[in-house]
Write a protein that holds these residues in place. Structure first.
Motif, PDB file in Angstrom:
ATOM      1  N   GLU A   1      -3.787 -20.647  95.078  1.00  0.00           N
ATOM      2  CA  GLU A   1      -3.456 -21.964  94.541  1.00  0.00           C
ATOM      3  C   GLU A   1      -4.488 -22.372  93.497  1.00  0.00           C
ATOM      4  O   GLU A   1      -5.668 -22.059  93.624  1.00  0.00           O
ATOM      5  CB  GLU A   1      -3.485 -23.034  95.632  1.00  0.00           C
ATOM      6  N   GLN A   2      -4.041 -23.100  92.510  1.00  0.00           N
ATOM      7  CA  GLN A   2      -4.936 -23.796  91.596  1.00  0.00           C
ATOM      8  C   GLN A   2      -4.959 -25.242  92.095  1.00  0.00           C
ATOM      9  O   GLN A   2      -3.908 -25.824  92.334  1.00  0.00           O
ATOM     10  CB  GLN A   2      -4.407 -23.728  90.173  1.00  0.00           C
TER      11      GLN A   2
ATOM     12  N   LEU B   1       1.619 -16.860 103.033  1.00  0.00           N
ATOM     13  CA  LEU B   1       2.747 -17.427 102.297  1.00  0.00           C
ATOM     14  C   LEU B   1       2.399 -17.638 100.821  1.00  0.00           C
ATOM     15  O   LEU B   1       3.150 -17.238  99.924  1.00  0.00           O
ATOM     16  CB  LEU B   1       3.179 -18.755 102.935  1.00  0.00           C
ATOM     17  N   ILE B   2       1.256 -18.242 100.559  1.00  0.00           N
ATOM     18  CA  ILE B   2       0.858 -18.523  99.175  1.00  0.00           C
ATOM     19  C   ILE B   2       0.509 -17.220  98.447  1.00  0.00           C
ATOM     20  O   ILE B   2       0.916 -17.006  97.302  1.00  0.00           O
ATOM     21  CB  ILE B   2      -0.301 -19.530  99.124  1.00  0.00           C
ATOM     22  N   SER B   3      -0.227 -16.347  99.087  1.00  0.00           N
ATOM     23  CA  SER B   3      -0.591 -15.072  98.455  1.00  0.00           C
ATOM     24  C   SER B   3       0.646 -14.281  98.063  1.00  0.00           C
ATOM     25  O   SER B   3       0.720 -13.724  96.955  1.00  0.00           O
ATOM     26  CB  SER B   3      -1.461 -14.232  99.398  1.00  0.00           C
ATOM     27  N   ASP B   4       1.626 -14.213  98.959  1.00  0.00           N
ATOM     28  CA  ASP B   4       2.867 -13.494  98.664  1.00  0.00           C
ATOM     29  C   ASP B   4       3.622 -14.156  97.508  1.00  0.00           C
ATOM     30  O   ASP B   4       4.175 -13.468  96.643  1.00  0.00           O
ATOM     31  CB  ASP B   4       3.768 -13.427  99.897  1.00  0.00           C
ATOM     32  N   THR B   5       3.631 -15.469  97.480  1.00  0.00           N
ATOM     33  CA  THR B   5       4.322 -16.205  96.421  1.00  0.00           C
ATOM     34  C   THR B   5       3.658 -15.955  95.071  1.00  0.00           C
ATOM     35  O   THR B   5       4.331 -15.664  94.078  1.00  0.00           O
ATOM     36  CB  THR B   5       4.350 -17.711  96.752  1.00  0.00           C
ATOM     37  N   VAL B   6       2.346 -16.061  95.028  1.00  0.00           N
ATOM     38  CA  VAL B   6       1.599 -15.833  93.788  1.00  0.00           C
ATOM     39  C   VAL B   6       1.755 -14.378  93.337  1.00  0.00           C
ATOM     40  O   VAL B   6       1.896 -14.102  92.137  1.00  0.00           O
ATOM     41  CB  VAL B   6       0.120 -16.238  93.973  1.00  0.00           C
ATOM     42  N   ALA B   7       1.781 -13.455  94.269  1.00  0.00           N
ATOM     43  CA  ALA B   7       1.941 -12.033  93.929  1.00  0.00           C
ATOM     44  C   ALA B   7       3.281 -11.762  93.244  1.00  0.00           C
ATOM     45  O   ALA B   7       3.399 -10.820  92.448  1.00  0.00           O
ATOM     46  CB  ALA B   7       1.806 -11.171  95.183  1.00  0.00           C
TER      47      ALA B   7
ATOM     48  N   ALA C   1       9.110 -22.468 103.493  1.00  0.00           N
ATOM     49  CA  ALA C   1       9.022 -21.035 103.165  1.00  0.00           C
ATOM     50  C   ALA C   1      10.252 -20.571 102.391  1.00  0.00           C
ATOM     51  O   ALA C   1      10.131 -19.766 101.457  1.00  0.00           O
ATOM     52  CB  ALA C   1       8.842 -20.222 104.438  1.00  0.00           C
ATOM     53  N   GLU C   2      11.421 -21.069 102.748  1.00  0.00           N
ATOM     54  CA  GLU C   2      12.644 -20.707 102.017  1.00  0.00           C
ATOM     55  C   GLU C   2      12.616 -21.257 100.595  1.00  0.00           C
ATOM     56  O   GLU C   2      13.040 -20.580  99.650  1.00  0.00           O
ATOM     57  CB  GLU C   2      13.873 -21.213 102.766  1.00  0.00           C
ATOM     58  N   LEU C   3      12.123 -22.467 100.426  1.00  0.00           N
ATOM     59  CA  LEU C   3      12.016 -23.038  99.082  1.00  0.00           C
ATOM     60  C   LEU C   3      11.075 -22.205  98.217  1.00  0.00           C
ATOM     61  O   LEU C   3      11.362 -21.934  97.051  1.00  0.00           O
ATOM     62  CB  LEU C   3      11.548 -24.492  99.147  1.00  0.00           C
ATOM     63  N   LEU C   4       9.947 -21.799  98.790  1.00  0.00           N
ATOM     64  CA  LEU C   4       9.019 -20.943  98.042  1.00  0.00           C
ATOM     65  C   LEU C   4       9.641 -19.580  97.746  1.00  0.00           C
ATOM     66  O   LEU C   4       9.454 -19.034  96.657  1.00  0.00           O
ATOM     67  CB  LEU C   4       7.716 -20.752  98.805  1.00  0.00           C
ATOM     68  N   ALA C   5      10.384 -19.037  98.695  1.00  0.00           N
ATOM     69  CA  ALA C   5      11.011 -17.729  98.499  1.00  0.00           C
ATOM     70  C   ALA C   5      12.031 -17.766  97.365  1.00  0.00           C
ATOM     71  O   ALA C   5      12.205 -16.771  96.641  1.00  0.00           O
ATOM     72  CB  ALA C   5      11.678 -17.258  99.795  1.00  0.00           C
TER      73      ALA C   5
ATOM     74  N   GLY D   1       4.460 -13.690  91.052  1.00  0.00           N
ATOM     75  CA  GLY D   1       4.367 -14.276  89.725  1.00  0.00           C
ATOM     76  C   GLY D   1       4.595 -15.770  89.667  1.00  0.00           C
ATOM     77  O   GLY D   1       4.645 -16.354  88.586  1.00  0.00           O
ATOM     78  N   VAL D   2       4.719 -16.417  90.816  1.00  0.00           N
ATOM     79  CA  VAL D   2       4.902 -17.865  90.866  1.00  0.00           C
ATOM     80  C   VAL D   2       3.527 -18.526  90.769  1.00  0.00           C
ATOM     81  O   VAL D   2       2.602 -18.158  91.483  1.00  0.00           O
ATOM     82  CB  VAL D   2       5.607 -18.295  92.174  1.00  0.00           C
ATOM     83  N   VAL D   3       3.393 -19.499  89.872  1.00  0.00           N
ATOM     84  CA  VAL D   3       2.155 -20.259  89.737  1.00  0.00           C
ATOM     85  C   VAL D   3       2.226 -21.428  90.718  1.00  0.00           C
ATOM     86  O   VAL D   3       3.177 -22.216  90.692  1.00  0.00           O
ATOM     87  CB  VAL D   3       1.973 -20.769  88.290  1.00  0.00           C
ATOM     88  N   VAL D   4       1.231 -21.518  91.599  1.00  0.00           N
ATOM     89  CA  VAL D   4       1.185 -22.573  92.609  1.00  0.00           C
ATOM     90  C   VAL D   4       0.003 -23.482  92.280  1.00  0.00           C
ATOM     91  O   VAL D   4      -1.140 -23.036  92.240  1.00  0.00           O
ATOM     92  CB  VAL D   4       1.047 -21.989  94.031  1.00  0.00           C
ATOM     93  N   ARG D   5       0.326 -24.767  92.030  1.00  0.00           N
ATOM     94  CA  ARG D   5      -0.719 -25.741  91.696  1.00  0.00           C
ATOM     95  C   ARG D   5      -0.612 -26.950  92.618  1.00  0.00           C
ATOM     96  O   ARG D   5       0.485 -27.366  92.966  1.00  0.00           O
ATOM     97  CB  ARG D   5      -0.584 -26.204  90.245  1.00  0.00           C
TER      98      ARG D   5
END
Length: 175
Positions: free
Chosen positions: A101-102, A61-67, A9-13, A69-73
Motif C-alpha cells: 500500500e501507499q 490480500l494486498i500483496s497479491d493485489t499489488v502483484a 476480497a471479491e471487490l479487490l479480486a 498490477g493494481v495500485v493500492v493507496r
C-alpha cells in the motif's frame, strides 16, 4: 451484509487498476482490533510482524493485489493533536506499506476547503464504491456498495485532492 453484496476480497479480486481508501475518522472501534488496541494502550507495543496471525490475511490480500498490477493507496485525514487511535494506526502502518500500500496522512486543518463525502470509502477502478458506515462511537455498522457514477466521481476527485496535499507515511510526524 446482504448475501448478494461482494466481500472486500471479491471487490479487490475484480479490481484491475486501482483501489483507493479514504479514512476520515479519528477513532474506530472495530471488533477485530479491540484486543490489539487495548494491549497497545497499556504497553505501547503493537504487532508489526507482517507474518503474524493478525496481519497475514491483510498482507497476503494486498500483496497479491499489488502483484497483479493494481495500485493500492490509502489516505487518512486526521485531527491534530492526534487521538490515541491514530497513534495506534500510525504505529503499524509500516506493515501496510510493506504489503504494497501507499499511505499518506493529511492534517484535518489542511482539508477544510476540500469537498469530501460524508463517509469513509474504498473506490475500486474509479467506479465501484464500498461506503463504510460507522456509529458515533466508531463501531462498524455496515458497508454499502454503489456504482453510482456521480458518487464515484466525487470519491475519485476527493481522494485525489487529499492525496495531493497529504504527507507520505515515512515523512508524517505524529503531533
Amino acid at each position: 451484509m446482504p448475501s448478494n453484496e461482494p466481500t472486500f476480497a471479491e471487490l479487490l479480486a475484480d479490481c484491475a487498476r486501482s483501489a483507493v481508501h479514504l479514512e476520515m475518522r479519528d477513532a474506530y472501534a472495530v471488533g477485530d482490533e479491540a484486543q490489539d488496541f487495548s494491549t497497545w494502550l497499556s504497553t505501547g507495543q503493537r504487532d508489526t510482524d507482517p507474518a503474524s496471525e493478525y496481519w497475514t490475511p491483510w498482507v497476503d490480500l494486498i500483496s497479491d493485489t499489488v502483484a497483479r498490477g493494481v495500485v493500492v493507496r490509502r489516505a487518512r485525514i486526521v485531527s491534530e493533536p492526534v487521538s490515541d487511535y491514530i497513534r495506534y494506526e500510525h504505529a503499524a502502518t509500516g506493515v501496510n506499506v510493506q504489503a504494497g500500500e501507499q499511505v499518506r496522512w493529511l492534517s484535518r486543518s489542511h482539508a477544510s476547503d476540500l469537498a469530501l463525502p460524508g463517509n469513509d470509502f474504498w473506490l475500486f477502478d474509479d467506479h465501484v464504491i464500498r461506503w463504510h458506515h460507522f456509529a458515533g462511537d466508531g463501531t462498524w455498522v455496515r458497508q454499502e456498495i454503489s456504482a453510482d457514477p456521480t458518487n464515484a466521481k466525487l470519491c475519485a476527485e476527493s481522494f485525489e485532492a487529499v492525496w495531493a496535499r497529504a504527507v507520505p507515511h515515512d515523512q508524517y510526524e505524529i503531533h
